[in-house]
Design a protein around this motif. Structure first.
Motif, mmCIF file in Angstrom:
data_model
loop_
_atom_site.group_PDB
_atom_site.id
_atom_site.type_symbol
_atom_site.label_atom_id
_atom_site.label_comp_id
_atom_site.label_asym_id
_atom_site.label_seq_id
_atom_site.Cartn_x
_atom_site.Cartn_y
_atom_site.Cartn_z
ATOM 1 N N MET A 155 0.846 -1.193 0.000
ATOM 2 C CA MET A 155 0.000 0.000 0.000
ATOM 3 C C MET A 155 0.877 1.237 0.000
ATOM 4 O O MET A 155 1.163 1.795 1.031
ATOM 5 C CB MET A 155 -0.885 0.003 1.245
ATOM 6 C CG MET A 155 -1.864 -1.149 1.280
ATOM 7 S SD MET A 155 -3.038 -0.958 2.595
ATOM 8 C CE MET A 155 -1.972 -1.016 4.030
ATOM 9 N N SER A 156 1.350 1.598 -1.159
ATOM 10 C CA SER A 156 2.160 2.809 -1.226
ATOM 11 C C SER A 156 1.353 3.965 -0.661
ATOM 12 O O SER A 156 0.169 4.091 -0.926
ATOM 13 C CB SER A 156 2.535 3.121 -2.672
ATOM 14 O OG SER A 156 3.588 2.285 -3.082
ATOM 15 N N ARG A 157 2.038 4.781 0.121
ATOM 16 C CA ARG A 157 1.349 5.910 0.730
ATOM 17 C C ARG A 157 1.386 7.131 -0.178
ATOM 18 O O ARG A 157 2.175 7.208 -1.116
ATOM 19 C CB ARG A 157 1.998 6.215 2.080
ATOM 20 C CG ARG A 157 1.675 5.127 3.107
ATOM 21 C CD ARG A 157 2.448 5.382 4.370
ATOM 22 N NE ARG A 157 1.824 4.703 5.515
ATOM 23 C CZ ARG A 157 2.160 4.943 6.775
ATOM 24 N NH1 ARG A 157 3.092 5.839 7.057
ATOM 25 N NH2 ARG A 157 1.565 4.304 7.752
ATOM 26 N N ILE A 158 0.572 8.106 0.175
ATOM 27 C CA ILE A 158 0.365 9.270 -0.673
ATOM 28 C C ILE A 158 1.645 10.089 -0.862
ATOM 29 O O ILE A 158 1.804 10.783 -1.864
ATOM 30 C CB ILE A 158 -0.783 10.134 -0.102
ATOM 31 C CG1 ILE A 158 -1.174 11.249 -1.062
ATOM 32 C CG2 ILE A 158 -0.444 10.685 1.271
ATOM 33 C CD1 ILE A 158 -1.745 10.759 -2.373
ATOM 34 N N ASN A 159 2.574 9.967 0.092
ATOM 35 C CA ASN A 159 3.832 10.718 -0.024
ATOM 36 C C ASN A 159 4.796 10.089 -1.035
ATOM 37 O O ASN A 159 5.749 10.735 -1.457
ATOM 38 C CB ASN A 159 4.533 10.754 1.342
ATOM 39 C CG ASN A 159 4.937 9.364 1.789
ATOM 40 O OD1 ASN A 159 4.084 8.496 1.972
ATOM 41 N ND2 ASN A 159 6.226 9.127 1.941
ATOM 42 N N ASP A 160 4.547 8.826 -1.373
ATOM 43 C CA ASP A 160 5.524 8.036 -2.146
ATOM 44 C C ASP A 160 5.295 8.272 -3.643
ATOM 45 O O ASP A 160 4.782 7.419 -4.351
ATOM 46 C CB ASP A 160 5.343 6.555 -1.774
ATOM 47 C CG ASP A 160 6.399 5.654 -2.382
ATOM 48 O OD1 ASP A 160 7.327 6.158 -3.038
ATOM 49 O OD2 ASP A 160 6.272 4.422 -2.200
ATOM 50 N N VAL A 161 5.691 9.458 -4.118
ATOM 51 C CA VAL A 161 5.299 9.887 -5.463
ATOM 52 C C VAL A 161 6.374 9.666 -6.523
ATOM 53 O O VAL A 161 6.135 9.959 -7.694
ATOM 54 C CB VAL A 161 4.893 11.377 -5.485
ATOM 55 C CG1 VAL A 161 3.672 11.616 -4.613
ATOM 56 C CG2 VAL A 161 6.051 12.272 -5.050
ATOM 57 N N GLY A 162 7.553 9.162 -6.154
ATOM 58 C CA GLY A 162 8.634 9.011 -7.127
ATOM 59 C C GLY A 162 8.188 8.190 -8.333
ATOM 60 O O GLY A 162 7.736 7.065 -8.178
ATOM 61 N N GLY A 163 8.299 8.757 -9.531
ATOM 62 C CA GLY A 163 7.943 8.045 -10.755
ATOM 63 C C GLY A 163 6.474 8.124 -11.122
ATOM 64 O O GLY A 163 6.071 7.628 -12.168
ATOM 65 N N MET A 164 5.655 8.733 -10.245
ATOM 66 C CA MET A 164 4.217 8.789 -10.513
ATOM 67 C C MET A 164 3.930 9.755 -11.670
ATOM 68 O O MET A 164 4.544 10.810 -11.778
ATOM 69 C CB MET A 164 3.498 9.257 -9.237
ATOM 70 C CG MET A 164 1.997 9.049 -9.282
ATOM 71 S SD MET A 164 1.212 9.708 -7.779
ATOM 72 C CE MET A 164 1.675 8.463 -6.563
ATOM 73 N N ALA A 165 2.970 9.371 -12.517
ATOM 74 C CA ALA A 165 2.623 10.204 -13.668
ATOM 75 C C ALA A 165 1.559 11.230 -13.275
ATOM 76 O O ALA A 165 0.869 11.077 -12.272
ATOM 77 C CB ALA A 165 2.085 9.322 -14.794
#
Lengths: 99, 196, 96
Positions: free
Chosen positions: A1-11
């Motif tokens: 469950m990646s958390r909302i802070n874990d944005v690396g690589g997100m489009a």
């Protein structure tokens, strides 16, 4: 469950916006929140990872709607309640319900 | 609700928390103001610029800086201990072959003790999400166009170290003093989103 | 549990944990289940995942680990170096 802070690589995020001549803080209360967090960590009320964790588990919609230091303040108050230092009711300002 | 109004509501809440903690002995009177003053007098990108300028004029210092940045900082009277705890600093040097750029994808880790607070764009989801995946595209938005053969190395500050980039010394600066060289170095250069 | 800061050496290939933890962690999602190369050790600290739960365990070794962008995202000619606790890493056996 990646958390909302874990944005690396997100489009899907927009171009990067720079703020010319950005001040250290955008309002006095931000400086106070910054200093308050440092004071509480130095006192051992909570540690830095508990502080990060408290931000990461904010309700996602609240997290996304909040500014950087609003997230900090939300994490601080969350931890003060969880550590038994204050109740949620005590942390509300007297005029919170007036709006 | 106006932005000013939101700000006044949260200001009141922050004051209330400070008062309550002071009443419970978890804050000393005046402690917050003192910490704010200390922080304002602490790190700034000028510190990083001094380090870079020294490394440009003194190859021995540059080698020591890349091998053990914390110890080398001491030679300039600087340290990484201004924050909550002393942090390990790793300095990464740009070259013709390799350009470095720093990010913290999980939060906003940054060498505050040395450089002062980070800019908002560094803390933004836009920068944090995109620079690990498309650094060349992100650098282009900052006006940095690198030759295709220059390798880009992104450093994600995901644990206890903090990173600073040592930019390349611009050509034609041979006659400048160390202080004048320091004046060329920008905060973005120390993060890697500018060439200097 | 003892910590050996020499468990991995520069140049060693390591695979990151693919598990998706419920709580706080410092292994970014994009670097899960990926193979990278140890650049250098970066000291030893109690694991952040434990500290976030108020548990301060023994110091554990931390490493800078470099990944090729293609191994993380399937594209890109750059590298990404992530700083990772040894708890997130397992050795990758070299082919004989």
């Amino acid at each position: 469950m990646s958390r909302i802070n874990d944005v690396g690589g997100m489009a899907g995020f927009p171009p990067i916006a720079e703020e010319p001549d950005e001040p250290r803080f955008h309002a006095d209360w931000e400086a106070h929140v910054f200093a308050l967090n440092g004071a509480l960590i130095r006192r051992g009320v909570y540690n830095l990872d508990e502080f990060r964790d408290a931000q990461e588990r904010l309700p996602v919609q609240r997290y996304l709607a909040a500014s950087y230091y609003e997230r900090w303040f939300a994490a601080i108050t969350t931890l003060l309640v969880e550590k038994g230092i204050a109740t949620a009711a005590e942390l509300e300002a007297p005029d919170d319900h007036a709006h | 609700m106006s932005g000013d109004h939101v700000s006044s509501v949260i200001s009141a809440r922050v004051r209330r928390v400070e008062d309550l903690l002071e009443g419970r002995g978890l804050l000393d009177a005046g402690e917050i103001d003192r910490r704010i003053d200390e922080f304002a007098a602490g790190g700034s990108p000028a510190n990083g610029a001094r380090v870079v300028a020294r490394a440009w004029v003194d190859p021995g210092f540059a080698s020591r800086l890349l091998a053990d940045a914390n110890t080398a900082l001491g030679e300039l009277g600087l340290s990484m201990s201004g924050g909550l705890q002393e942090q390990r600093l790793k300095v990464v040097a740009n070259s013709a072959a390799e350009h470095h750029v720093v990010v913290c994808t999980l939060c906003s880790c940054y060498p505050i003790a040395l450089l002062g607070p980070s800019p908002s764009w560094y803390k933004s989801e836009a920068y944090r999400s995109r620079v690990v995946r498309d650094p060349r595209g992100v650098l282009r938005e900052f006006g940095v166009e690198l030759p295709a053969e220059t390798q880009i190395s992104v450093w994600d500050a995901s644990a206890e170290s903090r990173y600073m980039v040592l930019p390349r010394r611009p050509e034609g600066t041979g006659a400048l003093s160390e202080a004048e060289l320091a004046g060329l170095v920008t905060r973005k250069g120390l993060i890697g989103t500018a060439l200097v | 549990m003892t910590t050996r800061t020499d468990r991995f050496a520069p140049g060693d290939r390591v695979r990151t944990r693919s598990a998706d933890p419920a709580g706080h962690t410092r292994l970014p999602g994009y670097a899960r289940g990926a193979v990278g190369v140890v650049v250098e050790p970066a000291g030893a600290h109690p694991l952040a995942d434990d500290r976030a739960r108020g548990v301060v365990g023994p110091a554990r070794a931390v490493y800078h680990v470099r990944f090729a962008a293609t191994d993380l995202f399937g594209a890109g000619d750059h590298t990404v170096t992530v700083e990772l606790w040894e708890d997130y890493l397992s050795p990758v056996e070299e082919q004989p």
